[in-house]
Design an enzyme around this catalytic site. Structure first.
Site, PDB file in Angstrom:
ATOM      1  N   GLU A   1       0.862  -1.189   0.000  1.00 47.37           N
ATOM      2  CA  GLU A   1       0.000   0.000   0.000  1.00 47.37           C
ATOM      3  C   GLU A   1       0.890   1.228   0.000  1.00 47.37           C
ATOM      4  O   GLU A   1       1.920   1.263   0.689  1.00 47.37           O
ATOM      5  CB  GLU A   1      -0.923   0.024   1.224  1.00 47.37           C
ATOM      6  CG  GLU A   1      -1.742   1.328   1.270  1.00 47.37           C
ATOM      7  CD  GLU A   1      -2.971   1.278   2.163  1.00 47.37           C
ATOM      8  OE1 GLU A   1      -3.014   0.422   3.062  1.00 47.37           O
ATOM      9  OE2 GLU A   1      -3.879   2.095   1.950  1.00 47.37           O
TER      10      GLU A   1
ATOM     11  N   GLU B   1     -12.366  -3.448   3.772  1.00 46.61           N
ATOM     12  CA  GLU B   1     -12.814  -3.155   5.149  1.00 46.61           C
ATOM     13  C   GLU B   1     -14.083  -2.316   5.184  1.00 46.61           C
ATOM     14  O   GLU B   1     -14.300  -1.546   6.114  1.00 46.61           O
ATOM     15  CB  GLU B   1     -11.725  -2.414   5.931  1.00 46.61           C
ATOM     16  CG  GLU B   1     -10.472  -3.201   6.164  1.00 46.61           C
ATOM     17  CD  GLU B   1      -9.534  -2.545   7.162  1.00 46.61           C
ATOM     18  OE1 GLU B   1      -9.809  -1.420   7.617  1.00 46.61           O
ATOM     19  OE2 GLU B   1      -8.515  -3.180   7.497  1.00 46.61           O
TER      20      GLU B   1
HETATM   21  O1  AHR Z   1      -2.489  -1.495   6.537  1.00 48.27           O
HETATM   22  C1  AHR Z   1      -2.880  -0.229   6.959  1.00 48.27           C
HETATM   23  C2  AHR Z   1      -4.368   0.006   6.856  1.00 48.27           C
HETATM   24  O2  AHR Z   1      -5.036  -0.814   7.752  1.00 48.27           O
HETATM   25  C3  AHR Z   1      -5.005  -0.331   5.539  1.00 48.27           C
HETATM   26  O3  AHR Z   1      -4.946   0.714   4.643  1.00 48.27           O
HETATM   27  C4  AHR Z   1      -6.427  -0.596   5.902  1.00 48.27           C
HETATM   28  O4  AHR Z   1      -7.041  -1.510   5.028  1.00 48.27           O
HETATM   29  C5  AHR Z   1      -6.357  -1.059   7.326  1.00 48.27           C
HETATM   30  O5  AHR Z   1      -7.225  -0.367   8.121  1.00 48.27           O
END
Ligand code: AHR
Length: 668
Positions: free
Chosen positions: A45, A388
């Site tokens: 990410e 999520e």
């Molecule tokens: O991994 C960090 C964050 O944690 C991600 O962006 C999210 O999906 C989760 O809340």
């Protein structure tokens, strides 16, 4: 003789208990059960400067003058740029948007030279300084056009035949020259100029300077510097050491680009993959949800290519047509969806993604992939939809629309749904009920929990329905005190991984989160790999992922422990790798005393001697953390041995033991 004290007696009992052998029986005489061969992967990410200033090889910060106060209040298009006036030079720098290279890259700089002196120009120090290595080449480039020469108004301002002479230079913070190239900016059309620069010294905090040497003005954009040596020498490529650290995990898949980044802070602020492909100067850079700037220079083409380079299946995630429930500064109340009338176009974007990745070169989107240099399909098999998200009617309606179309048009794609942010609770329950209703092939579970939780939940997936949706544990990590990367947290994750492996018929994929974090630019702790401009620091948790990634299998063999402590402190799994014929046994000892093991391997010719690669991951104490400034204290030690007996094997206190029995099955 003095009598032994009560404390001493307890200590003796403890020693006696830990000295007793724990028997592990691995069902090597049984066929075992097929498990996912792709279990361990990575989740990338763009968080913690993981992309720009991280994995993406670009060394200039704010190369396209698109930084904005919406990202950080003190930022603007000229952030990280300085105006330079040398030897009596005089000039000015401003931002323009009237004649951009491309509408999606709206801002650029105008450098006006009133008096050239020894040079008037701009300077950029990259991300905490530009790291340069002596003897290596760097590709510098910029886009420019001439605005006028001499004075702005008057008859002597024509540009024909009078190019603007410029120098591109690398220099130290003190202004000492490291490398230089001379170029000319000519004409009213935007054009890209480039030069190779080879610094004469290794410097960790250099600067790129572009100087003009005549009276006049020109427009500037996309001022860029890349090391020639990117990962696999790709153009617009990745930082080699960081990419290699990821490759060394041997991930079977890579999920990207988020996380929260995907569904974004508003219904129309999702990550649009189409913004991230094509020529870099035409990509729409933007604020990322983590409060900084993303150029999208590392975009879908680069993600897919990286996956291919490291042998990982690409797993892109798209928004489910709703934004984050925490959007609009409204925790839990911010979820909003695209208008239903907007959904067909949005779903078409998702179909276009599949065509871009897998379509033929004659298809509309496949031809764009081919034009970028990849005529062969990328072989997309997985697609995450949503992240999520709160499982509300708004979400359900939009997810269902997307899923129905994907199912009808692309049954070959495994659609991965979402079951909220936690390991249990309302969204988890509703998400699972929804998955059952839609008969989803797979759902994405997330949990950031205490180390203890992993030990207490070693049996979590034993109870899951084998005929239902498969599980992708898309984000997980053990959060220890102060969210530090302790050996305790790493071992808890290792214990969790034995559970995933034992249940690899249900848990198909798993990825630790987050993956990368740049020191001093980190929004989330703990992470797997830390780095600065020049160094990469591997956490204890990294080595756990690496040991499971490098020692994966496709058949799980039943493992029985003779005695299971309550609460458990010992976890084990065993897999067979059909390709090599190796048997791999993993044992995690979470206690601070060693364990003596008797491993029973029925039907294997142990007495004749088995070749074993033995790896132990441990550290001085459960609180141990690998410190950037020192050699890592938690790291694997590898030994090769021939075992003629598998009893009396020690699993050191607080350790992960991996025994790889070479060709154990082929030598039978
Ligand atoms: O991994 C960090 C964050 O944690 C991600 O962006 C999210 O999906 C989760 O809340």
């Amino acid at each position: 003789m003095t009598k032994p004290s009560f404390v001493c007696i307890l200590a003796l009992i403890a020693v006696a208990v830990s000295a007793a052998e724990t028997k592990i029986t691995v069902a090597t005489d049984q066929p075992g059960k097929p498990i996912s061969p792709n279990l361990v992967g990575v989740f990338f990410e763009d968080l913690n400067y993981a992309a720009d200033g991280g994995l993406y090889g670009e060394l200039v910060q704010n190369r396209s003058f698109e930084y904005s106060p919406t990202e950080q209040p003190q930022w603007g298009p000229l952030s990280f740029w300085d105006l330079v006036k040398l030897g009596g030079g005089d000039g000015s720098l401003r931002v323009q948007s009237a004649r951009p290279i491309h509408a999606d890259n709206p801002h650029y700089a105008i450098l006006t030279v009133h008096n050239p002196g020894e040079g008037v120009g701009i300077r950029n120090g990259g991300f905490d300084g530009i790291p340069l290595r002596a003897g290596e080449d760097y590709e510098a480039s910029f886009w420019a056009y001439q605005a006028f020469m001499n004075d702005m108004w008057g008859s002597n301002n024509k540009i024909e035949g009078r190019p603007m002479p410029v120098t591109l230079r690398l220099e130290t913070k003190q202004g000492e020259l490291l490398a230089e190239a001379r170029l000319q900016v000519a004409g009213r059309q935007w054009q890209r100029l480039q030069a190779k620069l080879a610094p004469n010294r290794t410097v960790n905090d250099a600067r790129l300077v572009l100087l003009a040497h005549a009276k006049g003005a020109f427009a500037l954009d996309m001022v860029s510097l890349f090391p020639a040596k990117t990962f696999r020498n790709r153009a617009n490529g990745l930082r080699a050491d960081l990419a290699q650290a990821i490759a060394d995990l041997k991930p079977k898949f890579m999920r990207f680009p988020g996380g929260c980044l995907v569904h974004g802070p508003g219904p129309h602020r999702y990550y649009d993959w189409k913004d991230s492909i094509g020529p870099v100067e035409q990509r729409r850079s933007q604020r990322n949800s983590w409060g900084y700037h993303q150029t999208l220079g590392l975009g879908y083409f680069e993600y897919f290519q990286f996956c291919e380079d490291i042998g990982a299946a690409p797993l892109p995630v798209v928004s489910a047509g709703v934004c984050c429930q925490h959007a609009g500064d409204s925790p839990n109340m911010g979820q909003e969806g695209l208008l239903l009338a907007e959904m067909p176009a949005y779903i078409q974007d998702i179909l276009d993604l599949v065509e871009w990745a897998n379509g033929s070169v004659t298809s509309k989107w496949g031809s764009k992939r081919a034009a970028a240099g990849h005529p062969e399909p990328f072989g997309l098999k997985y697609l995450g939809v949503g992240n999520e998200d709160a499982i509300t009617p708004i979400f359900r309606e939009r997810f269902k629309m997307i899923h129905e179309v994907l199912q009808a048009k692309h049954p070959e794609i495994t659609v991965i749904g979402t079951v909220g942010p936690f390991a249990s609770g309302e969204d988890y329950d509703n998400g699972w009920a929804f998955a059952r209703e839609l008969k989803l092939p797979m759902v994405d579970e997330h949990y950031y929990v205490s180390p203890r939780w992993f030990w207490d939940n070693l049996r979590r997936y034993d109870r899951y329905d084998r005929a239902g949706s498969k599980v992708y544990v898309g984000e997980y990590a053990a959060h220890d005190r102060n969210r530090r990367n302790t050996l305790r947290s790493a071992l808890a994750e290792a214990a969790g991984l034995t559970c995933f492996e034992r249940n690899g018929d249900v848990v198909s994929l798993a990825s630790y989160a987050p993956l990368l974090a740049r020191r001093h630019h980190t929004q989330w702790h703990p992470d797997l790999i830390y780095f600065n401009g020049t160094e990469v620091f591997l956490s204890a948790n990294y080595y756990v992922q690496q040991l499971f990634g490098q020692n994966s299998g496709d058949i799980c063999l039943d493992t029985r422990l003779s005695a299971e402590a309550v609460p458990p402190t010992l976890a084990a799994s065993a897999v067979r790798d059909s390709m090599s014929g190796d048997l791999i046994v993993k044992v995690v000892n979470g206690a601070s005393t060693p364990v003596s093991l008797d491993i029973q391997l029925p039907a294997l010719p142990v007495a004749a001697g088995l070749e074993v690669i033995k790896t132990v991951l441990t550290g001085p104490e459960l609180d141990a953390v690998n410190d950037d400034a020192r050699p890592p204290v938690v790291k694997p030690e590898i030994a090769r041995l021939t075992l003629k007996s598998t009893s009396g094997l020690e699993v050191p206190a607080s350790s992960l033991l991996v025994l790889r029995f070479k060709q154990a099955f082929t030598s039978r």
